[in-house]
Scaffold this motif. Structure first.
Motif, PDB file in Angstrom:
ATOM      1  N   GLY A  31      -3.287   8.166   3.107  1.00  0.00           N
ATOM      2  CA  GLY A  31      -3.575   8.624   1.651  1.00  0.00           C
ATOM      3  C   GLY A  31      -2.722   7.960   0.788  1.00  0.00           C
ATOM      4  N   GLY A  32      -1.338   7.898   1.329  1.00  0.00           N
ATOM      5  CA  GLY A  32      -0.487   7.283   0.437  1.00  0.00           C
ATOM      6  C   GLY A  32      -1.012   5.704   0.514  1.00  0.00           C
ATOM      7  N   TYR A  33      -1.662   4.807   1.256  1.00  0.00           N
ATOM      8  CA  TYR A  33      -2.050   3.605   1.362  1.00  0.00           C
ATOM      9  C   TYR A  33      -3.199   3.546   0.353  1.00  0.00           C
ATOM     10  CZ  TYR A  33      -3.555  -1.025   3.331  1.00  0.00           C
ATOM     11  OH  TYR A  33      -3.960  -2.260   3.363  1.00  0.00           O
ATOM     12  N   PHE A  34      -4.069   4.450   0.242  1.00  0.00           N
ATOM     13  CA  PHE A  34      -5.183   4.477  -0.700  1.00  0.00           C
ATOM     14  C   PHE A  34      -4.346   4.869  -2.154  1.00  0.00           C
ATOM     15  CE2 PHE A  34      -8.140   6.133   2.775  1.00  0.00           C
ATOM     16  CZ  PHE A  34      -8.233   5.020   3.080  1.00  0.00           C
ATOM     17  N   ALA A  35      -3.409   5.656  -2.199  1.00  0.00           N
ATOM     18  CA  ALA A  35      -2.809   6.000  -3.720  1.00  0.00           C
ATOM     19  C   ALA A  35      -2.084   4.864  -4.010  1.00  0.00           C
ATOM     20  CB  ALA A  35      -1.966   7.308  -3.136  1.00  0.00           C
ATOM     21  N   HIS A  36      -1.513   4.049  -3.283  1.00  0.00           N
ATOM     22  CA  HIS A  36      -0.924   2.731  -3.651  1.00  0.00           C
ATOM     23  C   HIS A  36      -1.908   1.879  -4.234  1.00  0.00           C
ATOM     24  CE1 HIS A  36       2.178  -0.694  -3.129  1.00  0.00           C
ATOM     25  NE2 HIS A  36       1.063  -1.372  -3.488  1.00  0.00           N
ATOM     26  N   TYR A  37      -2.839   1.520  -3.712  1.00  0.00           N
ATOM     27  CA  TYR A  37      -4.222   0.707  -4.020  1.00  0.00           C
ATOM     28  C   TYR A  37      -4.608   1.366  -5.540  1.00  0.00           C
ATOM     29  CZ  TYR A  37      -8.835  -1.197  -4.571  1.00  0.00           C
ATOM     30  OH  TYR A  37      -9.940  -1.852  -4.880  1.00  0.00           O
ATOM     31  N   LEU A  38      -4.823   2.523  -5.629  1.00  0.00           N
ATOM     32  CA  LEU A  38      -5.544   3.035  -7.035  1.00  0.00           C
ATOM     33  C   LEU A  38      -4.345   2.852  -8.112  1.00  0.00           C
ATOM     34  CD1 LEU A  38      -7.111   6.410  -5.654  1.00  0.00           C
ATOM     35  CD2 LEU A  38      -8.413   4.081  -6.331  1.00  0.00           C
ATOM     36  N   ALA A  39      -2.843   3.286  -7.533  1.00  0.00           N
ATOM     37  CA  ALA A  39      -1.917   3.005  -8.671  1.00  0.00           C
ATOM     38  C   ALA A  39      -1.717   1.644  -9.161  1.00  0.00           C
ATOM     39  CB  ALA A  39      -0.563   3.469  -7.894  1.00  0.00           C
TER      40      ALA A  39
END
Length: 200
Positions: A77-85
Motif C-alpha cells: 500500500g505504501g508503493y501504491f500511495a507513492h504512485y498516487l502522491a
C-alpha cells in the motif's frame, strides 16, 4: 484520509482500524476510507484513483476533487500511495513501504489465496510487469513521511531508507513488518498532515 492496506490485507487490518478509530475520536471532521483492494495492481490503482477523483467530501469546495486527500500506505500500500502522491501531488505517510515489490513477488508462490476474502488468484508475468510500471521517482520530497522499523522481516528497510533519504524519514530500531507501536505514532502522523485537534 485514504488508508491503503498491504498485500493480502484488508480494511480490517490492525493499523487500518487504529487509524479509523483515532480519526473518529480526534478528527471527526476527516472522513476515513479504506477500500478492499482488488488482487491485481491495475485494478487496485483504478479503485484508488476513482476514489481520489470522486469528490467525496468536497461537494461544496472549489478545490480540485483530489486536493485535500491525505494518504497512508502500508507495505505494498505504501508503493501504491507513492504512485498516487506523485500523480496528484498529495501528502503521504508510508509505513514500512515496499520499494520494489515486483522483485519480491517473483519469489512468492504464483497461486495466492486472499485470506480475508477467500479469492484465489495468480501472480504472473503480467502482474509483475504492471507493478513495475507503477514505479515512481520523488518529485516533492517534503510530501512524504516515511516510517521504517529495522526488524521488518518481510522487506529490507535499507531499500526504503535509501530511496527516501531526503524525505521526512524516521527509522525505529527493532519492531517488525506490522510496525510495532503504530498507534503511538498516529499523533505525529496527523501533525505531519497539519491536522489540528478538533475543538471539543
Amino acid at each position: 484520509m485514504l488508508y491503503i492496506h498491504g498485500f493480502n490485507s484488508s480494511p480490517l487490518s490492525v493499523k487500518a482500524v487504529q487509524t479509523r478509530d483515532y480519526l473518529a475520536a480526534n478528527h471527526p471532521e476527516v472522513g476515513f476510507y479504506c477500500p478492499q483492494l482488488k488482487t491485481n495492481s491495475q485494478g487496485a490503482i483504478e479503485q484508488l484513483e476513482s476514489l481520489v477523483n470522486s469528490g467525496v467530501g468536497r461537494e461544496n469546495s472549489l478545490e480540485p476533487t483530489h486536493s485535500r486527500w491525505f494518504l497512508i500506505g502500508s507495505s505494498l500500500g505504501g508503493y501504491f500511495a507513492h504512485y498516487l502522491a506523485e500523480k496528484y501531488a498529495l501528502p503521504a505517510v508510508l509505513i514500512n513501504p515496499a520499494v520494489k515489490p515486483y522483485q519480491l513477488l517473483r519469489d512468492y508462490p504464483s497461486e495466492q489465496t486472499q485470506p480475508y476474502t477467500g479469492e484465489v488468484y495468480r501472480i504472473g508475468t503480467e502482474e509483475i510487469d504492471a507493478l513495475k510500471a507503477l514505479e515512481s521517482n520523488i518529485s516533492l520530497k517534503n510530501n512524504y513521511l516515511v516510517m521504517l522499523q529495522t526488524g521488518d522481516e518481510v522487506l529490507n528497510y535499507r531499500q526504503a531508507a535509501a530511496k527516501y533519504q531526503d524525505c521526512h524519514l524516521r527509522i525505529h530500531n527493532g519492531g517488525d513488518h506490522s510496525f510495532v507501536g503504530y498507534q503511538d505514532s498516529l499523533p505525529d502522523i496527523m501533525q505531519f498532515f497539519q491536522l489540528p485537534l478538533a475543538v471539543r
